[in-house]
Design a protein around this motif. Structure first.
Motif, short mmCIF file in Angstrom:
data_model
loop_
_atom_site.label_atom_id
_atom_site.label_comp_id
_atom_site.label_asym_id
_atom_site.label_seq_id
_atom_site.Cartn_x
_atom_site.Cartn_y
_atom_site.Cartn_z
N GLN A 60 0.82 -1.19 0.00
CA GLN A 60 0.00 0.00 0.00
C GLN A 60 0.87 1.26 0.00
O GLN A 60 0.62 2.21 -0.75
N LEU A 61 1.92 1.21 0.83
CA LEU A 61 2.81 2.37 0.93
C LEU A 61 3.52 2.63 -0.40
O LEU A 61 3.54 3.75 -0.91
N SER A 62 4.10 1.57 -0.98
CA SER A 62 4.87 1.73 -2.21
C SER A 62 4.00 2.28 -3.34
O SER A 62 4.36 3.24 -4.01
N PHE A 63 2.84 1.64 -3.55
CA PHE A 63 1.99 2.08 -4.63
C PHE A 63 1.35 3.44 -4.33
O PHE A 63 1.20 4.27 -5.22
N PRO A 139 5.37 8.92 5.18
CA PRO A 139 5.03 8.71 3.77
C PRO A 139 5.17 10.00 2.95
O PRO A 139 5.49 9.94 1.75
N LEU A 140 4.97 11.15 3.58
CA LEU A 140 5.13 12.41 2.84
C LEU A 140 6.57 12.56 2.34
O LEU A 140 6.81 12.94 1.18
N GLY A 141 7.54 12.23 3.22
CA GLY A 141 8.95 12.30 2.82
C GLY A 141 9.25 11.36 1.67
O GLY A 141 9.94 11.71 0.72
N ILE A 142 8.67 10.14 1.76
CA ILE A 142 8.89 9.16 0.68
C ILE A 142 8.33 9.72 -0.63
O ILE A 142 8.99 9.67 -1.68
N SER A 143 7.12 10.30 -0.56
CA SER A 143 6.53 10.86 -1.78
C SER A 143 7.40 11.96 -2.36
O SER A 143 7.58 12.04 -3.58
N PHE A 216 16.81 6.25 2.74
CA PHE A 216 17.38 7.16 3.73
C PHE A 216 16.30 8.00 4.41
O PHE A 216 16.32 8.23 5.60
N ILE A 217 15.34 8.43 3.60
CA ILE A 217 14.33 9.36 4.11
C ILE A 217 13.14 8.62 4.71
O ILE A 217 12.33 9.19 5.44
N ALA A 218 13.04 7.29 4.43
CA ALA A 218 11.82 6.57 4.83
C ALA A 218 11.77 6.28 6.32
O ALA A 218 10.70 6.26 6.92
N GLY A 219 12.93 6.05 6.93
CA GLY A 219 12.92 5.64 8.33
C GLY A 219 12.73 4.14 8.48
O GLY A 219 13.10 3.56 9.49
N ASN A 220 12.14 3.52 7.45
CA ASN A 220 12.08 2.06 7.37
C ASN A 220 11.46 1.39 8.57
O ASN A 220 11.94 0.37 9.06
N MET A 221 10.38 1.94 9.08
CA MET A 221 9.66 1.32 10.19
C MET A 221 8.69 0.30 9.62
O MET A 221 7.81 0.67 8.82
N PRO A 222 8.80 -0.97 10.03
CA PRO A 222 7.85 -1.97 9.53
C PRO A 222 6.42 -1.52 9.78
O PRO A 222 6.14 -0.89 10.80
N MET A 223 5.55 -1.80 8.86
CA MET A 223 4.13 -1.44 8.90
C MET A 223 3.88 0.05 8.65
O MET A 223 2.76 0.43 8.34
N LYS A 224 4.88 0.89 8.83
CA LYS A 224 4.61 2.33 8.68
C LYS A 224 5.31 2.93 7.47
O LYS A 224 4.68 3.49 6.59
N THR A 225 6.65 2.82 7.45
CA THR A 225 7.39 3.47 6.36
C THR A 225 8.36 2.49 5.71
O THR A 225 9.48 2.85 5.37
N GLU A 226 7.91 1.29 5.52
CA GLU A 226 8.76 0.29 4.88
C GLU A 226 8.23 0.01 3.47
O GLU A 226 7.09 -0.45 3.31
N ILE A 227 9.04 0.32 2.46
CA ILE A 227 8.58 0.13 1.08
C ILE A 227 8.85 -1.30 0.63
O ILE A 227 9.67 -2.01 1.23
#
Lengths: 272, 325, 290
Positions: A60-63, A139-143, A216-227
């Protein structure tokens, strides 16, 4: 009379053979091997891997972020293409040349630069913190990172089409009583739409698969900011090759379906 | 060198571009392949050159079958419709190309090549352009350079695809007279493709009229004009009028008409719809009661019947020579 | 006539300043978006790199691990660009000079690596050549290592850069057609003579353009290389991976110093790109006049 292939130009067998061999060895066989690898899983096991909540959240996050970035670029890219084609102004040449920077700049460099910019201590991040929201590690940072790396797609696909539309078309619309907005909306937009969709689709596809600028910008938190691409990496680090493969196949299939849909839409628009 | 095309057929997918073409071209002749676009004339020219392979049939140069010979061994000079000059080479290098591509053992020295190139550039009267690039030349100049380039390898036949097609009307006229004169000088067996009947008539010794992949008629300009073998040839070689006379149809050209202000024997009355002075001749458009199709007549501008003529008046006309359709 | 009309019109003030308000607003917002999205990140890279002055900047770049990473990046570029150059010419040749069944499918296949995530590009080679992969045991028996070694990095780089040269050449060669080649053949040129003397000079600028883009991507590829690299410092780290390691070690100044080196290379590539592009346009323009 249409130009036809002439038998006097040599090298057909050689070049076609080489092209097919090269593509097979480098692209087709390895990609095929990946699909083959998923057969190690039964259908229910495959479904279990891809319906894992962590995978679904990443999907969901990636798409979602790729879509958001493609939409932002759909607007900003159109603006930039329009201004670059239609107007001359100071610095136009620099802008024209620098538009491609995201393609030339290694994504890791873009990643750390954007993180430094949008982190709570960064130039823009600070200012966002004052207003009470976060950009980096959300997710804003990722976008925004995806917006940066896919910026050239819409601009570069629109530019040639825009340049090819004769000014007379707009002038004709004006003579028929259309105001500038009407002539843009009813005359230019329909002509631009197929190219716009192509640029949009390219940006979207690139955004879904993008890795370097995002981690780098995602933070890579599982369930939240993991692409999704990161999740593949995580699975690989855990030596879960079948899991990684299943996610890879899922990504390819979903992207493929979406691109197919966009392609169909584009065809419907192109042939009224 | 003579060229013989025998029983040539060519398909592109399901489309038959050429049907059973037979053609003999004598040594030293200048022949035009004339026809509307899509009639197969360019395909035939490309087959003679070896740029296309026919499905069946053969091409003979001087009685010798060259069908299986590679294009570079056929020794034909070919001038493309859009010239196909090498855009990154100077005019000199373009003309020298064929000589420089020869195998080492046959390749002349650079000195000999230079002499030859200048000789050819003088022949086409453009020696002063040797250092220019194709993009710096006018259409007519490019055309002549393309010709010089083709002649440099001393071909035994010269093939030209719509040689004047891309030029404007005035340059066209000049160049085709120039080409006819050049042919007198070098006397090379030459074939050119054109869709312009005037061009074919003015330049060629013989005209091959083609339509829909078949040869309609072969003959001298006079023959095909005066004795057209079919309706198609008649229509294609000039404007024509179609007159119903009882059950008969009559075809005649606008200038093949006699006009009179008063009723005369065999003359038919018609209403004048339009009067167009075209220079040496004036064209009058006539409307008959018996048919919807207009009749056009062309007479010299000071013809007696024109004096004081205006639209809506009645004029009497009679086809001079007529060809029953 | 229109100018004399407008100078006497009531809104002559805005006219005399050059352009209508809407146009100025559009240009302004374009500059704003451009500055915010593109220029600001550039500024950040350089300012972070030079935070501690030029001394640390240069020492970060001349450190042995950085030099080793640079060497590996050059090897990956040096192998993948020429191979994809030859492939690109061959692919563009068969696609643009001939008609055959399945041509559009072939063009799609050539473009395929663009729509595959770089991480997947790395993954497929792990599945082929990794310890658990199809050829893993075979390679292990012969003591050959592809994954977590230089060959894997080269393979991953090759994959992501496959389409670049072909993509630039195909439209260019289709536009140019086959007439000049035919003319060369009629004048007695052999196949190779035709290619060297006629085709190659005509596609020269498109070729350079494709090579420039290919080099940029090969130099900067991160995801695909990251999967197959194993991140062994001094051995299997390319420059972008080295940036990542430095950054994750909170050595930000060093990370941004190496990053700014990559940035300068990227700007140089843009310059080359712009130059070759203008040459192509000039050539197009000239041939359009014919």
């Amino acid at each position: 009379m249409s130009r036809r292939t002439s038998p006097v130009i040599p090298g057909f067998g050689l070049t076609l053979g080489y092209t097919l061999l090269y593509l097979s060895l480098l692209v087709l066989i390895p990609l095929g091997a990946m699909f083959l690898k998923t057969t190690a899983l039964s259908w229910s096991e495959f479904i279990a891997v891809i319906t894992d909540t962590r995978v679904l959240a990443a999907l969901q996050l990636s798409f979602g972020t790729a879509l958001a970035a493609a939409l932002i670029n759909g607007v900003v890219g159109t603006l930039l293409a329009w201004v670059l084609v239609r107007y001359t102004f100071p610095g136009r040449k620099i802008m024209e040349a620098m538009i491609d920077l995201p393609f030339a700049l290694p994504t890791a460099v873009a990643g750390i630069a954007l993180t430094a910019l949008y982190a709570p201590s960064g130039l823009i991040g600070q200012w966002a913190t004052d207003l009470g929201f976060k950009i980096a590690y959300t997710p804003l940072g990722i976008s925004l990172a995806l917006t940066f790396v896919t910026l050239p797609f819409v601009v570069r696909t629109l530019q040639p089409v825009l340049a090819d539309i004769p000014r007379e078309v707009e002038e004709a619309a004006a003579c028929l009583g259309a105001n500038p907005w009407q002539s843009f909306r009813y005359v230019l937009l329909p002509a631009l739409l197929p190219a716009w969709l192509t640029g949009f689709a390219l940006a979207f596809a690139r955004g879904v698969g993008e890795y370097g600028s995002v981690i780098f910008i995602a933070g890579n938190m599982p369930m939240k900011t993991e692409i999704l691409p990161l999740l593949i990496m995580v699975k690989l680090d855990q030596y879960d090759y079948t899991g990684a493969t299943a996610i890879g196949v899922l990504m390819l299939v979903v992207s493929f379906i979406l691109l197919l849909l966009i392609n169909l839409l584009q065809r419907r628009i192109a042939t009224p | 060198m003579s060229i013989e095309v025998s029983q040539v057929n060519k398909h592109f997918g399901s489309f038959q571009a050429l049907k059973n073409i037979d053609l003999k071209i004598q040594s030293g002749e200048l022949v035009a392949l004339l026809g509307p676009s899509g009639c197969g004339k360019t395909t035939l020219l490309r087959i003679i050159a070896g740029l296309e392979t026919p499905d069946t049939g053969s091409i003979l140069f001087h009685g010798e079958d060259v069908s299986s010979r590679e294009v570079r061994e056929r020794n034909v000079g070919f001038v493309f419709q859009h010239y196909a000059l090498f855009r990154h080479m100077s005019v000199f290098d373009n003309v020298a190309f064929g000589l420089r591509m020869k195998p080492k053992s046959q390749r002349p020295s650079e000195k000999v090549i230079a002499d030859k190139v200048h000789e050819l550039l003088n022949l086409v009267q453009l020696d002063w352009l040797a250092d220019r690039y194709p993009e710096q030349l006018s259409g007519g100049q490019r055309q002549r350079i393309a010709l010089a380039r083709a002649l440099a390898v001393e071909p035994k036949v010269l093939l030209l695809d719509e040689p004047f097609g891309a030029l404007d009307a005035k340059v066209r006229k000049e160049l085709r007279r120039w080409l006819a004169r050049l042919h007198e000088e070098v006397h090379l067996t030459s074939v050119f493709v054109t869709h312009d009947q005037e061009e074919a008539m003015e330049v060629a010794d013989r005209i091959v009229v083609m339509n829909k992949g078949v040869v309609e008629q072969i003959g001298s300009p006079g023959e095909v004009y005066e004795n057209p073998a079919s309706d198609f040839v008649y229509h294609f070689l000039g404007d024509s009028n179609h007159l119903k006379q009882g059950d008969e149809h009559i075809l005649f050209r606008p200038h093949e008409v006699a006009l009179a202000r008063q009723a005369e024997n065999d003359f038919r009355p018609a209403e004048v719809r339009d009067i167009r002075p075209l220079g040496a001749v004036t064209r009058i458009t006539l409307k008959l009661d018996s048919q919807d199709e207009f009749i056009e007549a062309e007479v010299i501008k000071d013809h007696a019947s024109l004096k004081g003529l205006s639209r809506g008046q009645i004029l009497y006309f009679k086809p001079k020579a007529n060809t029953p359709a | 006539m229109s100018s004399s009309l407008s100078s006497s019109a009531p809104f002559s003030l805005s006219k005399s300043q050059g352009r209508p308000l809407g146009q100025r607003l559009l240009i302004l917002s374009a500059w704003l978006a451009f500055g915010l999205l593109l220029l600001l990140p550039l500024y950040v890279v350089l300012s972070e790199a030079l935070k501690l002055g030029f001394g640390t900047f240069f020492s970060a770049m001349l450190e042995p691990d950085a030099l080793a990473a640079m060497q590996l990046t050059l090897i990956a570029v040096g192998i993948s660009v020429p191979l994809n150059l030859v492939f690109g010419v061959a692919a563009a040749w068969c696609v643009s000079k001939y008609e055959f069944r399945g041509k559009s499918l072939l063009i799609t296949l050539i473009d395929l690596p663009f729509s595959v995530s770089p991480v997947i590009a790395g993954l497929i080679y792990v599945l082929m050549f990794g310890a658990q992969g199809w050829f893993g045991p075979w390679l292990l028996d012969r003591d050959l290592q592809i994954i977590f070694a230089v060959p894997g990095i080269v393979l991953a780089t090759l994959f992501v850069t496959v389409p670049f040269v072909a993509r630039e050449l195909i439209p260019l060669m289709q536009e140019q057609g086959t007439q000049e080649e035919e003319a060369a053949r009629l004048l007695g040129a052999s196949g190779w003579q035709m290619f060297w003397h006629v085709t190659l000079p005509n596609i020269k600028w498109g070729l350079i353009y494709g090579v420039v883009l290919c080099t940029a991507r090969a130099m900067g590829e991160f995801g695909a290389v990251s999967v197959v690299s194993g991140h062994i410092r001094g051995l299997t780290n390319t420059l972008p991976l080295h940036v990542e390691i430095l950054y994750n070690e909170y050595n930000h100044v060093a990370a941004f110093s190496v990053a700014s080196l990559l940035l300068v290379m990227a700007l140089f590539i843009l310059l080359l790109k712009q130059w070759s592009e203008s040459r192509i346009n000039r050539q197009r323009h000239n041939s359009a006049e014919e």
